[in-house]
Design an enzyme around this catalytic site. Structure first.
Site, PDB file in Angstrom:
ATOM      1  CE  LYS A  26      12.120 -14.735   3.076  1.00  0.00           C
ATOM      2  NZ  LYS A  26      12.298 -14.443   1.608  1.00  0.00           N
ATOM      3  NE  ARG A  96      13.884 -18.960   1.842  1.00  0.00           N
ATOM      4  CZ  ARG A  96      13.337 -19.251   3.884  1.00  0.00           C
ATOM      5  NH1 ARG A  96      13.728 -19.518   4.513  1.00  0.00           N
ATOM      6  NH2 ARG A  96      11.996 -18.581   3.354  1.00  0.00           N
ATOM      7  N   GLY A 105       9.716  -7.556  -5.634  1.00  0.00           N
ATOM      8  CA  GLY A 105      10.085  -6.050  -6.126  1.00  0.00           C
ATOM      9  C   GLY A 105      11.873  -6.721  -6.149  1.00  0.00           C
ATOM     10  CG  MET A 107      17.588 -11.756  -6.210  1.00  0.00           C
ATOM     11  SD  MET A 107      19.081 -11.927  -5.565  1.00  0.00           S
ATOM     12  CE  MET A 107      18.724 -14.178  -4.521  1.00  0.00           C
ATOM     13  NE  ARG A 351       4.115 -14.076   4.411  1.00  0.00           N
ATOM     14  CZ  ARG A 351       5.193 -14.321   3.111  1.00  0.00           C
ATOM     15  NH1 ARG A 351       5.645 -13.065   2.944  1.00  0.00           N
ATOM     16  NH2 ARG A 351       5.047 -15.039   2.008  1.00  0.00           N
ATOM     17  CG  HIS A 467     -19.955  17.778  -8.575  1.00  0.00           C
ATOM     18  ND1 HIS A 467     -21.281  16.961  -8.721  1.00  0.00           N
ATOM     19  CD2 HIS A 467     -20.539  18.819  -7.842  1.00  0.00           C
ATOM     20  CE1 HIS A 467     -21.725  17.594  -8.187  1.00  0.00           C
ATOM     21  NE2 HIS A 467     -21.533  18.674  -7.595  1.00  0.00           N
ATOM     22  CB  SER A 776     -19.908  22.117  12.604  1.00  0.00           C
ATOM     23  OG  SER A 776     -19.930  20.955  12.653  1.00  0.00           O
ATOM     24  CB  CYS A 843     -20.155  18.324   9.780  1.00  0.00           C
ATOM     25  SG  CYS A 843     -19.496  20.000   8.898  1.00  0.00           S
ATOM     26  CE1 TYR A 863     -20.303  17.076  15.376  1.00  0.00           C
ATOM     27  CE2 TYR A 863     -19.945  17.620  17.590  1.00  0.00           C
ATOM     28  CZ  TYR A 863     -20.312  17.841  15.803  1.00  0.00           C
ATOM     29  OH  TYR A 863     -20.624  18.583  15.485  1.00  0.00           O
TER      30      TYR A 863
END
Ligand code: ADP
Ligand code: MG
Ligand code: MG
Length: 891
Positions: A26, A96, A105, A107, A351, A467, A776, A843, A863
């Protein structure tokens, strides 16, 4: 002397937006806006370093701070022509908080500080008395609540009682005299609750508020928030003290908030709300209904209250100019707070605005087209994980939801279907063209075919790594796990939830993104990769180095994968083809055969089916690489478990129940993950691998004949731990390849490789590379074998391990870099030394996780392969990794 205070105002500022760490978000942006010459009430920021000092020195302030605050107050006085605490021209301020990252959370802001019984009279003399007393009572309320910790409701009750006694409805109806009386009551209440009079000395008020801001850094709420969002305690918060401007000075005054673009859709339109004659957070507090800023929005909302555009047209014009300047300056969508005092606009905050993933895409692409940002920046700005929301069908936000149970949002997306409680039945109904939702207490590998058949899966038990959850995510199917309110009675074919009974065949809708299970069919919106989404993907493909493939074995998944831009299949699990109800019997016959001949005759029945599957798959994958993994799971997974099922299989195959049970007992494993599975099956029963190889080569030859385009075949042996294993498999695959080439006249090129799933394989990667042409990394099993952590059993303690910081994240979702990652690094380097140019891919589920993808980029893998629905996520994450962007761990 250490500098603890930074002033801003009147077109100048000691700070700037780059000093965010020191001044908080801020404060840094207030300084930046002042530098831009925007109308910002003058003020100063006490740095985050004071916060650190405060906690290192038993909540004392640095000795120089007092003088620096005084000097800053003098600066404010000079700019405003007022003086803090002055009895004639009192300077009022707001206090502020403002940390580096915006943080609930902390002030709440205190407005109108500096008012007391004397200064309020000065305000009443210079302006309107009603405004003066309204401001004072607001100050007492805010200060008492956030600094003195007196509950808000005390004051609200006093106001309500007063309104009732005087037949008044709205706060705006209260006169100066009314507020004056209430101020007396407020002060009495403070004395009663706080045990001391309301502080009258402005300086005492100011230091009380400053200490309260720093104090709020360590409240349990703030600490919890930081823990959840990985914000270090050492960052601290800053305190901003700023001259008040008043939105509550009558009908030419106002307060409001706005976004420079629509945060829900990303559309380029000013989007916001305001209230006339109001102060601070009245707009968001919901006491009065706010008004639209633009005429267009007012009309769209059908509101009869005037927009800012018509109520204060001159202010609106200036506001438009200011917000567009801010957007150009910050090169991103801004979220601003403003106040109008008697026809003059003041900017109080700016912001980067929060937005939905849909809006993020549109804004990034639009801003690139507008020339505000580069393509690379656009790519970096969209969080890959957030795309998931856009890829699955979603519930129409306008639809009514009748929720009957809520569980964990285990796998995103939404779907509707008839309730089934049994995997076989799910498959049967699916084959009959029906849509089903599989509801089970929990699932096991035996249910895979049913999960495949189902539109969505619901379990009453199990966590995010159960699972059901893991398999569903892999399949890209919506899943709600651990919906504890559901009780299932399989025998009766019913379930109960929310005090109601649902039978087999009743329709449910499952929202795997929210964890909700709903009654009936709820309307959906289908996902598509078009518009800005497609554009951003194209840009991502332009910068990414790694390939992106999909884990897919069914034609449906392969089509989805290609639609989402997969460049091949990185893992085709052949066993999924065996679970199909038409084939499982032949598989069982093969497993139960007494000798090789018996097995061969059962396999002969499977060959045409498997070949047909491959033909379909290869046609879809037209010329792209396809990695086919030979049979992997332990054989008992194919055998029946329940008494009734055993009898049915015995009848169907003409095998005595006793024999079936003996075989079951022989195959039963204490730890199937570590047992008779993977390439061990192919070594023990080479005829299985031979049949699979034959199906593969015959299918490739047939497709090549038909379309002229064979896929690039990569045959992969699972769970390799020794070069000799791969040699044996290679020998039989190559003899089948030669035979099929002779029979068909088509020579199909292929490569042979290993799935690396154990630490041993990683260490021997150099040696195995003499045979393996590609690797892989099967990181699901590699994680299990490296950490002695079973994915199915880890659910109960994994959460606690993450919460206590033993694991930085769920190692099945994000690659564990210090263990598993290190093994991959060793394997990659040994493999490359032995065989330069060896192809390396991944993979596991990690192939679709942005943090893990960044790791793969760093390791130079060729990859990543992931579930079809994660392909766009992987494309974007791979592009970001190539650009060197560090992925965020939080969604
Ligand atoms: P938050 O971080 O919760 O948004 P702020 O510090 O931005 O808190 O303050 C909330 C609101 O208080 C602002 O949006 C603005 O309307 C009002 N406010 C803060 N400072 C001033 C000021 N100096 N003059 C007028 N209004 C102010
Ligand atoms: Mg607030
Ligand atoms: Mg604010």
């Amino acid at each position: 002397m250490e500098k603890w205070v930074y002033t801003f105002g009147d077109g100048r500022a000691e700070g700037e937006s780059r000093l965010r760490d020191l001044l908080g978000g801020k404060g840094a942006n207030l300084a930046e806006m002042a530098r831009l010459g925007l109308p910002v009430p003058p003020g100063f920021t006490i740095t985050t370093e004071v916060c650190a000092y405060f906690y290192e020195n038993e909540k004392q302030f640095p000795p120089e701070l007092d003088a620096q605050v005084d000097a800053a107050l003098v600066f404010l006085g000079a700019l405003t022509g007022k003086s803090f605490g002055d009895e004639n021209k009192p300077l009022l301020v707001s206090v502020r908080s403002g940390a580096r990252a915006s943080m609930p959370g902390m002030m709440d802001t205190v407005l109108n500080l500096g008012l007391n019984d004397v200064t309020v009279e000065a305000l009443a003399r210079h302006a309107d008395p009603r405004f003066a007393y309204d401001s004072y009572r607001r100050f007492i309320q805010m200060y008492s609540s956030v600094v003195l910790h007196i509950e808000h409701r005390h004051f609200e009750e006093i106001i309500e009682d007063y309104k009732e006694a005087n037949a008044l409805t709205f706060d705006t109806e209260l006169s100066a005299e009314d507020w004056k009386k209430l101020i007396g009551d407020f002060k009495a209440k403070v004395e009663e609750e706080f045990g001391a009079p309301f502080p009258q000395a402005p300086r005492e008020q100011l230091w009380g508020a400053i200490a309260a801001v720093f104090g709020s850094w360590m409240t349990p709420r703030a600490i919890t928030y930081r823990l959840l969002h990985d914000i270090p305690t050492s960052w601290g918060t800053a305190v901003n003290i700023q001259a008040m401007v008043f939105g509550n000075m009558g009908e030419t005054s106002a307060t409001g908030v706005a976004f420079t673009r629509n945060p829900a859709t990303g559309a380029k339109e000013l989007y916001g709300e305001f209230l006339l004659n109001a102060q601070g957070e009245d707009v968001v507090a919901g006491i009065r209904t706010p008004q639209n800023i633009t005429e267009a929005a007012r009309k769209a909302a059908g509101s009869d209250k005037p927009s800012l555009e018509t109520a204060l047209p001159r202010v609106f014009g200036e506001f438009l100019k200011t917000t567009s300047l801010l957007e150009k300056h910050y090169r991103d969508m801004q979220d601003v707070e403003f106040t109008v005092e008697d026809g003059k606009l003041w900017m109080l905050q700016t912001r980067d605005g929060k937005r939905t993933s849909k809006a993020a895409l549109r804004i990034a692409v639009d801003m690139t087209h507008e020339g505000l940002i580069s393509k690379e920046e656009a790519i970096a700005r969209v969080d890959p994980a957030s795309l998931e929301q856009l890829l699955h069908p979603t519930i129409d936000p306008k639809a009514e939801r009748r929720v009957i149970a809520v569980g964990l949002p285990a796998s995103p997306g939404a779907a509707s279907g008839e309730i089934v409680f049994d995997a076989d039945e799910a498959e049967k109904l699916k084959n009959a063209g029906r849509k089903v939702v599989l509801v089970r207490t929990e699932t096991s590998p035996e249910d895979i075919h049913g999960m495949h058949a189902a539109e969505a899966i619901v379990t009453a038990r199990g966590g995010m790594t159960s699972h059901a959850a893991v398999v569903a995510r892999g399949m890209g199917k919506p899943c709600v796990s651990g919906a504890g309110a559901i009780r299932i009675d399989v025998e009766k074919g019913v379930m109960t939830a929310a005090g109601r009974t649902f039978a087999k065949g009743d329709i449910l809708t499952v929202d795997g993104s929210s964890g909700e299970v709903m009654q009936g069919e709820v309307p959906m919106i289908q996902a598509e990769l078009s518009g800005e989404f497609a554009t951003l993907m194209e840009w991502a493909d332009g910068v990414r180095r790694m390939g992106v493939r999909a884990n897919a074995e069914t034609p449906k998944d392969a089509k989805v994968a290609r639609r989402f831009g997969a460049e091949g299949i990185g893992l085709c699990r052949t066993e999924h083809m065996f679970f199909d109800s038409g084939r499982i019997l032949a598989v069982r016959e093969m497993i139960l055969a007494d000798d090789e001949n018996g097995r061969r005759s059962a396999l002969a029945k499977l060959l045409p089916m498997q070949r047909a599957d491959f033909v379909e798959l290869f046609e879809i994958m037209a010329g792209l690489p396809v990695t086919i993994r030979l049979l992997d799971p332990p054989l008992h997974e194919f055998l029946p478990q329940r008494e009734s099922e055993i009898r049915a299989v015995s009848d169907a195959l003409g095998v005595p129940v006793e024999k079936l049970q003996r075989r079951l007992a022989a195959l039963r494993e204490v730890n199937p993950m570590l047992g008779f599975r993977g390439c061990r099956l192919a070594i023990a029963f080479p005829e299985i691998a031979e049949m699979q190889a034959r199906a593969i080569f015959e299918a490739a030859a047939a497709v090549k004949k038909k379309t002229g385009d064979a896929v690039r075949l990569e045959i992969m042996a699972p769970l390799i731990i020794a070069k000799a294993e791969l040699d044996l498999i290679q020998a039989s695959v190559s003899s089948v390849a030669t035979a099929v080439a002779k029979e068909t006249g088509e020579i199909i090129p292929y490569s042979i490789g290993a799935m690396i799933e154990t630490p041993r394989a990683c260490l021997l990667a150099g040696e195995i590379a003499a045979t393996a042409e590609f690797y892989s990394f099967g990181t699901n099993d590699l994680t299990q074998t490296c950490m002695a952590l079973s994915r199915d059993d880890a659910g109960s303690f994994l959460g606690r391990y993450v919460a206590k910081g033993v694991f930085a994240a769920d190692p099945f979702a994000t690659l564990d870099q210090s263990g598993v990652g290190e093994l991959i690094a060793i394997a990659a380097s040994r493999a490359r030394d032995a065989r330069p140019g060896v192809k390396l891919g991944i993979c596991g589920e990690h192939g679709g996780d942005p943090v893990s993808i960044a790791f793969c980029e760093a390791q130079g893998l060729d990859y990543v392969s992931c579930s079809p629905f994660r392909v766009p996520i992987a494309r974007l994450a791979a592009a970001q990794a190539a650009l060197g962007k560090k992925p965020s761990t939080q969604a």
